[in-house]
Write an enzyme that holds these catalytic residues in place. Structure first.
Site, PDB file in Angstrom:
ATOM      1  N   TYR A 176      -3.174  -3.255  -3.025  1.00  0.00           N
ATOM      2  CA  TYR A 176      -4.002  -3.413  -4.225  1.00  0.00           C
ATOM      3  C   TYR A 176      -5.047  -4.501  -4.004  1.00  0.00           C
ATOM      4  O   TYR A 176      -4.898  -5.365  -3.137  1.00  0.00           O
ATOM      5  CB  TYR A 176      -3.141  -3.746  -5.452  1.00  0.00           C
ATOM      6  CG  TYR A 176      -2.519  -5.128  -5.432  1.00  0.00           C
ATOM      7  CD1 TYR A 176      -3.221  -6.237  -5.933  1.00  0.00           C
ATOM      8  CD2 TYR A 176      -1.238  -5.344  -4.929  1.00  0.00           C
ATOM      9  CE1 TYR A 176      -2.653  -7.508  -5.919  1.00  0.00           C
ATOM     10  CE2 TYR A 176      -0.668  -6.607  -4.913  1.00  0.00           C
ATOM     11  CZ  TYR A 176      -1.379  -7.689  -5.404  1.00  0.00           C
ATOM     12  OH  TYR A 176      -0.826  -8.947  -5.390  1.00  0.00           O
ATOM     13  N   CYS A 177      -6.113  -4.440  -4.807  1.00  0.00           N
ATOM     14  CA  CYS A 177      -7.153  -5.477  -4.785  1.00  0.00           C
ATOM     15  C   CYS A 177      -7.765  -5.554  -6.184  1.00  0.00           C
ATOM     16  O   CYS A 177      -7.259  -4.946  -7.122  1.00  0.00           O
ATOM     17  CB  CYS A 177      -8.204  -5.189  -3.713  1.00  0.00           C
ATOM     18  SG  CYS A 177      -9.010  -3.584  -3.898  1.00  0.00           S
ATOM     19  N   THR A 178      -8.850  -6.282  -6.340  1.00  0.00           N
ATOM     20  CA  THR A 178      -9.412  -6.549  -7.670  1.00  0.00           C
ATOM     21  C   THR A 178      -9.838  -5.284  -8.404  1.00  0.00           C
ATOM     22  O   THR A 178      -9.375  -4.997  -9.510  1.00  0.00           O
ATOM     23  CB  THR A 178     -10.612  -7.508  -7.557  1.00  0.00           C
ATOM     24  OG1 THR A 178     -10.207  -8.673  -6.843  1.00  0.00           O
ATOM     25  CG2 THR A 178     -11.116  -7.905  -8.938  1.00  0.00           C
ATOM     26  N   ILE A 205      -6.541  -4.078  -9.828  1.00  0.00           N
ATOM     27  CA  ILE A 205      -5.859  -4.905 -10.829  1.00  0.00           C
ATOM     28  C   ILE A 205      -6.571  -4.805 -12.175  1.00  0.00           C
ATOM     29  O   ILE A 205      -5.943  -4.778 -13.234  1.00  0.00           O
ATOM     30  CB  ILE A 205      -5.833  -6.381 -10.384  1.00  0.00           C
ATOM     31  CG1 ILE A 205      -5.270  -6.512  -8.972  1.00  0.00           C
ATOM     32  CG2 ILE A 205      -5.031  -7.233 -11.357  1.00  0.00           C
ATOM     33  CD1 ILE A 205      -5.688  -7.797  -8.261  1.00  0.00           C
TER      34      ILE A 205
END
Length: 318
Positions: A176-178, A205
């Protein structure tokens, strides 16, 4: 709140990034928008702020273009602009992974997980969750149980994975990332490296935190953002602070840049300790002749020398 912050990306072909950037900058400035947009032959990656009316016009303008007609915008309400200027820059990549053999996420990328599916992955003991962001982003907030890569730049992530491959062998890997853009390319790279079961949080996220079912569950701390806000809340169910003050280790979510312009390290620090330690991360930076905190607060030489002695106490208690 009359302003909005947009976060978005799209992997698509842009034939002439230089001309596109020039024209796009003119459009953004005409609509009083501020932010940072990267364009390349592989697509667009942007975040910008403006009034609700102007950001709605921007989204309509982009959706009218065949290349961006289905581009998803993550939208946050804001009190005002989240950026000071407007930049649109042509780049080799819209997210810098610097691979010798580049990955095209339109052809090779991990399975997309919805927020609800991702929450199930968080609850699964046989799944490894990799945070694809930088260490300072992780330290402010992350998903419970996620692995923290020891990196300060995205381009260093592949090497870190190779060095720690034993952690992920024979496991289902979810990343996952921003907002999702880093994982598009990173998960594709994982597949090319031989990892077989690879998935990613679709929309990042930012999407997970707004989902009406998950409500940001299992997220601890705040999410780091690359604008003047510095951080935003994600977990709507329970509030936790995981960041720790650089000096005393107390719970802290306040990031500053070290006052030494040659260092500029990002540290979590309370207002009290920022004052006490002259906005610096170390004694060497605090005494630096170009200390920005000293200059901005017109601190006298006597006061400067006095506050430098605060570092003596640090060493005594270390």
């Amino acid at each position: 709140m009359n302003y909005q912050v947009l976060l978005y990306y799209k992997y698509t072909t842009i034939d002439d990034p230089e001309q596109f950037a020039q024209d796009h900058l003119a459009f953004c400035k005409a609509h009083h928008l501020k932010g940072r947009i990267l364009v390349s032959t592989e697509g667009i990656n942007g975040t910008l702020s403006g009034t609700k009316e102007e950001t709605e016009q921007y989204m309509a303008h982009m959706h009218a273009d065949e290349r961006f007609k289905d581009m998803v915008f993550k939208i946050d309400e804001a009190e005002g602009h989240a950026f000071k200027k407007m930049h649109v820059r042509p780049r080799k990549e819209i997210v810098a992974l610097d691979l010798e053999d580049d990955v095209d996420p339109r052809h090779t990328t991990g399975q997309y997980l919805s927020p609800v599916e991702f929450r199930k992955a968080l609850e699964d003991d046989d799944t490894v969750i990799i945070d694809a962001r930088n260490d300072y982003e992780f330290d402010l907030g992350h998903f419970r149980g996620a692995i923290r890569p020891d990196i300060t730049r995205f381009r260093d992530l592949p090497d870190w994975i190779k060095e720690n491959k034993a952690l992920f062998t024979d496991k289902k890997v979810v990343t996952y990332c921003t907002g999702g853009i880093r994982c598009e390319k990173f998960s594709g790279w994982l597949l090319k490296e031989g990892f077989e079961d690879v998935a990613q949080l679709h929309g990042g996220i930012a999407t997970y935190g707004k989902d009406p079912e998950t409500k940001g569950q299992y997220w601890d701390g705040k999410m780091y953002v690359f604008d003047d806000r510095i951080s935003v809340d994600i977990n709507q169910v329970e509030k936790t602070i995981i960041g720790k003050d650089w000096f005393d280790g107390k719970p802290c979510e306040r990031y500053i840049n070290c006052a030494n312009p040659e260092c500029n390290k990002q540290i979590l620090v309370s207002e009290e300790n920022e004052t006490k330690y002259l906005g610096a991360c170390s004694y060497e930076c605090a005494k630096h002749e170009r200390n920005r905190y000293v200059q901005a607060n017109n601190i006298s030489d006597n006061e400067w020398q006095q506050r430098l002695t605060n570092f003596d106490d640090l060493h005594q208690h270390a």
